[in-house]
Design an enzyme around this catalytic site. Sequence first.
Site, PDB file in Angstrom:
ATOM      1  CG  ASN A   1     -13.182  -3.727   3.796  1.00 19.36           C
ATOM      2  OD1 ASN A   1     -13.348  -3.928   2.701  1.00 19.36           O
ATOM      3  ND2 ASN A   1     -12.053  -3.404   4.258  1.00 19.36           N
TER       4      ASN A   1
ATOM      5  CB  SER B   1      -8.117  -2.326   6.298  1.00 23.05           C
ATOM      6  OG  SER B   1      -7.161  -2.513   5.680  1.00 23.05           O
TER       7      SER B   1
ATOM      8  CB  VAL C   1       3.664  -0.040   9.619  1.00 23.13           C
ATOM      9  CG1 VAL C   1       4.362   1.363   9.363  1.00 23.13           C
ATOM     10  CG2 VAL C   1       2.466   0.350  10.835  1.00 23.13           C
TER      11      VAL C   1
ATOM     12  CG  HIS D   1      -9.557   2.019   3.783  1.00 28.28           C
ATOM     13  ND1 HIS D   1     -10.748   1.475   3.524  1.00 28.28           N
ATOM     14  CD2 HIS D   1      -8.755   1.177   3.764  1.00 28.28           C
ATOM     15  CE1 HIS D   1     -10.586  -0.056   3.300  1.00 28.28           C
ATOM     16  NE2 HIS D   1      -9.270  -0.063   3.510  1.00 28.28           N
TER      17      HIS D   1
ATOM     18  CE  LYS E   1      -1.933  -0.215  10.698  1.00 30.33           C
ATOM     19  NZ  LYS E   1      -1.714   0.148   9.552  1.00 30.33           N
TER      20      LYS E   1
ATOM     21  CD  GLU F   1      -5.175  -2.996   9.472  1.00 30.54           C
ATOM     22  OE1 GLU F   1      -4.479  -2.396   9.324  1.00 30.54           O
ATOM     23  OE2 GLU F   1      -6.312  -3.020   9.664  1.00 30.54           O
TER      24      GLU F   1
ATOM     25  CG  MET G   1      -1.977  -1.191   1.058  1.00 32.67           C
ATOM     26  SD  MET G   1      -2.931  -1.267  -0.403  1.00 32.67           S
ATOM     27  CE  MET G   1      -3.988   0.412  -0.249  1.00 32.67           C
TER      28      MET G   1
HETATM   29  P1  NAD Z   1       2.722  -4.693   3.570  1.00 31.76           P
HETATM   30  O1  NAD Z   1       3.108  -5.769   4.571  1.00 31.76           O
HETATM   31  O2  NAD Z   1       2.758  -4.946   2.354  1.00 31.76           O
HETATM   32  O3  NAD Z   1       3.728  -3.346   3.977  1.00 31.76           O
HETATM   33  C1  NAD Z   1       3.974  -2.879   5.160  1.00 31.76           C
HETATM   34  C2  NAD Z   1       5.145  -2.328   5.099  1.00 31.76           C
HETATM   35  O4  NAD Z   1       5.256  -1.501   6.725  1.00 31.76           O
HETATM   36  C3  NAD Z   1       6.272  -3.285   5.220  1.00 31.76           C
HETATM   37  O5  NAD Z   1       7.268  -3.230   4.171  1.00 31.76           O
HETATM   38  C4  NAD Z   1       7.303  -3.096   6.543  1.00 31.76           C
HETATM   39  O6  NAD Z   1       8.597  -3.323   6.468  1.00 31.76           O
HETATM   40  C5  NAD Z   1       6.676  -1.792   6.892  1.00 31.76           C
HETATM   41  N1  NAD Z   1       6.784  -1.355   8.238  1.00 31.76           N
HETATM   42  C6  NAD Z   1       6.590  -1.897   9.302  1.00 31.76           C
HETATM   43  N2  NAD Z   1       6.893  -1.447  10.360  1.00 31.76           N
HETATM   44  C7  NAD Z   1       7.267  -0.156  10.145  1.00 31.76           C
HETATM   45  C8  NAD Z   1       7.701   0.815  10.782  1.00 31.76           C
HETATM   46  N3  NAD Z   1       7.640   0.758  12.330  1.00 31.76           N
HETATM   47  N4  NAD Z   1       8.079   1.982  10.083  1.00 31.76           N
HETATM   48  C9  NAD Z   1       8.217   1.998   8.891  1.00 31.76           C
HETATM   49  N5  NAD Z   1       7.819   0.572   8.263  1.00 31.76           N
HETATM   50  C10 NAD Z   1       7.250  -0.201   8.764  1.00 31.76           C
HETATM   51  O7  NAD Z   1       1.095  -4.186   4.208  1.00 31.76           O
HETATM   52  P2  NAD Z   1       0.063  -3.513   3.071  1.00 31.76           P
HETATM   53  O8  NAD Z   1      -0.590  -4.503   2.364  1.00 31.76           O
HETATM   54  O9  NAD Z   1       0.864  -2.454   2.372  1.00 31.76           O
HETATM   55  O10 NAD Z   1      -0.737  -3.006   4.219  1.00 31.76           O
HETATM   56  C11 NAD Z   1      -0.218  -1.692   4.981  1.00 31.76           C
HETATM   57  C12 NAD Z   1      -1.641  -1.048   5.814  1.00 31.76           C
HETATM   58  O11 NAD Z   1      -2.530  -0.787   4.566  1.00 31.76           O
HETATM   59  C13 NAD Z   1      -2.306  -1.990   6.620  1.00 31.76           C
HETATM   60  O12 NAD Z   1      -2.828  -1.107   7.623  1.00 31.76           O
HETATM   61  C14 NAD Z   1      -3.183  -2.608   5.775  1.00 31.76           C
HETATM   62  O13 NAD Z   1      -4.498  -3.152   6.535  1.00 31.76           O
HETATM   63  C15 NAD Z   1      -3.725  -1.725   4.891  1.00 31.76           C
HETATM   64  N6  NAD Z   1      -4.526  -1.739   3.627  1.00 31.76           N
HETATM   65  C16 NAD Z   1      -4.026  -3.080   2.961  1.00 31.76           C
HETATM   66  C17 NAD Z   1      -4.751  -3.276   1.759  1.00 31.76           C
HETATM   67  C18 NAD Z   1      -4.230  -4.344   0.900  1.00 31.76           C
HETATM   68  O14 NAD Z   1      -5.252  -4.595   0.169  1.00 31.76           O
HETATM   69  N7  NAD Z   1      -2.925  -4.624   1.066  1.00 31.76           N
HETATM   70  C19 NAD Z   1      -5.949  -2.415   1.484  1.00 31.76           C
HETATM   71  C20 NAD Z   1      -6.200  -1.408   2.454  1.00 31.76           C
HETATM   72  C21 NAD Z   1      -5.652  -1.005   3.300  1.00 31.76           C
END
Ligand code: NAD
Length: 703
Positions: free
Chosen positions: A481, A410, A381, A431, A388, A383, A305
């Site tokens: 959602n 999310s 970061v 979101h 968070k 979920e 994301m």
């Molecule tokens: P992801 O696992 O692909 O990426 C998360 C990233 O955050 C990783 O690269 C990790 O190294 C980094 N990270 C973790 N802790 C950190 C910190 N303290 N400082 C800096 N970076 C840090 O996850 P994602 O799918 O991108 O999801 C991220 C957020 O977006 C979540 O809250 C998720 O619920 C939300 N989201 C995801 C989707 C989806 O379809 N993937 C859709 C909408 C919302």
Amino acid sequence: MTAPVTLTRHGDIALLRIDNPPVNALSPGVVAGLASAVDAFEADRSFKALLVHGEGRTFVAGGDINSFDDPHFSAKLYNGTLARIEALDRPVAAALHGTVLGGGLELALACHYRVSVPTAVFGFPEVKLGILPGSLGTQRLPRVAGAELTLDLIGTGRSIDAAAALKAGIVDEVREGEPLQVGLAFVEALIARSAPPRRLSERSVSLEGLPADFFDKALDEASRRKAFYPAARNIVLAVQASTLPFAEGEAVEARLFEELRTSPQSQALRHLFFAERQASKIPGLPKDLSLRPVRSVGIVGAGTMGGGIAMNFANAGIPTVLVETSQEALDRGLKAIRGNYEASAAKGRLTTAQVAERLGLLSGTLDDASLAGCDLVIEAVFENMDLKKQVCARLGQVCKPGAIIATNTSTLDVDVLAEATGRPADVVGTHFFSPANVMRLLEVVRGATTAPDVLATVMQLARTIKKIAVVSGVCYGFIGNRVAEVYMREAEFLMMEGASPAEIDGAVEALGMAMGPCRMLDMAGIDVGAKTVIEYGKAGGLPPDDSYRAVVRRMFELGRFGQKTGVGYYRYDGRKPVTDPETARVAEELAKAHGIARRSDIGAQEIVERLLVPMINEGAKILEEGIAYRPGDIDMVWTSGYGFPDHRGGPIFMADQIGLPVVAERIAHYASVRGNPYGYWTASSLLTDLASQGRKLSDWTAA
Ligand code: NAD
Ligand code: T1G
């Protein structure tokens, strides 16, 4: 109030001005004013020419979309007036600027000559409203631009710029300058060279160079590819009729237009046109509220994301810094972004210079102190609430005063995260949907203490990055959602009762849904879905029902994560979903374990009702609780974020088309046949109240 149309003298030139802000749409007042202006011009023989001009930011952006719902709607006066303009015996020119769309372009084409400033755009966007140009656009455009380009423009609704319009012959000249001055100079030149009137209706359409089966093929393609959209077929038929004598083509266009105007598909698309614009409005904000400037953005987390979100800002020219915890994660994130841009360049959607420019706006770092200069920081970061909260607390310290702190969560409680920052008024949820650089929907989550200027700034910013923003209050799953949850719940119960994923998906895909629930979760990731359910259970959010979403949890345990592992509800042959007997076995085993009776009589009708009726009911609850500001917001979320068919207008609009009494009766029916120990089939009181009053959900507004 000034008259929407005036006719004034400018030397020998009669100047017809249209002044109906914001976009000079053809309201009944404008149409009547045009007719009177033509009367006045006809009566005054001292004028040598007529110039048609739009006041303000644009020429005419089209017919007044509000008027199409009027049961007495008639295009006769407008079309008749265009015919009179064209028939005038002194030259008539249109001075074009802004958006020359729909009925506006039809007005321009009825004029004898057209001059444009370079920034004007031209098009017939009617197809997006499920209609066709109903004021001879399908007849006059082919007479100047040919049948092929006409069918392309009207069939897709795409716009072209002034240079392309010049090339196509749609405008005679493109000149730099202030539009009115450009128009006057152009008409003076016409008078000087005694230019005669020139009427497109007197020309014929040349089909030279087109294959003999040109229209047949186009019709076949429209029927196959756009089966849900009757406008696609009617457009081909109308343009084909331009090869007939003008009056005959006119009659064909009128009939085909009227068929579409009253169609449920067009009503749904018109509803969404206004719903999209309403969604950006926040009730109760002071008019003079000043927004916070957003000139630089920080993103925490460069994962799926974070990377996609960053691209939105770079695309809009806003410098963006990504923060990660390890060099490896940062490199991976930046590489994915670069890969995305390069893929767009390879498809010809971006030039290499644009790619370089956008990449130049993006930077990465492991030092979160770099966020101190950002006007907006979005955390993306993992979920996980503890993580968070920690990240939010840190952002509360690092971000400069006045910076907006946003979370892309999310499912987590935005108010809790806002508290964690120590400055909750600066916090809002953003979101994004995956892939974040592609999906147009953005749910903006308003926390209990989000400052009004923060909310308004983010809504404005959404426009800058070309998103459709919809505000949601804080609740589990927000608008989208939360509705998806009841949809998935019923999909899984149906599976345990004996329906296959293909039957479930097929039933809603036949309605026009882009993807049924099983294919959707296989794509999004069963692991992601299951984890959400599990976490929500831990937080005490789930009903005390062991069979609730039992299928997704079992699939997760089995490592069947969907497309990414090649098996989920389906097995994947490349990207093609294939029925997997293992899914049926799992569903049967779970049914047995939870005492769910297996049946062999589940038909498409039941599947559609079981999936759709709870969505509508949940939508009504969302309105009752004040989570969404208005019914159309729910329709926008589901049509722009979840592939709900736009030609059905969204779940709320569809509920009204079905009839709320029918929806209420179906809820009661399933409560009786399925039982209702956990309240799955308890009707929203808003829905039952409106149903008993004979009212619609779409018209409901919060008191
Ligand atoms: P992801 O696992 O692909 O990426 C998360 C990233 O955050 C990783 O690269 C990790 O190294 C980094 N990270 C973790 N802790 C950190 C910190 N303290 N400082 C800096 N970076 C840090 O996850 P994602 O799918 O991108 O999801 C991220 C957020 O977006 C979540 O809250 C998720 O619920 C939300 N989201 C995801 C989707 C989806 O379809 N993937 C859709 C909408 C919302
Ligand atoms: N009718 C009524 N209202 C309209 C309108 C229209 N055609 N176009 C815009 N508005 C309102 C809109 O609801 C909003 O209102 C405000 O104007 C500003 O719009 C006869 C049958 C022109 C590119 O489909 O594409 O011609 O929310 O926020 O981003 O054969 O509006 O402020 O109350 O969108 O600057 C064909 C539709 C009609 C064009 C400007 N024309 N409009 O975008 O502003 S059918 C269209 C647009 C027709 C003929 C046929 C865009 C825009 P509010 P906005 P914008």
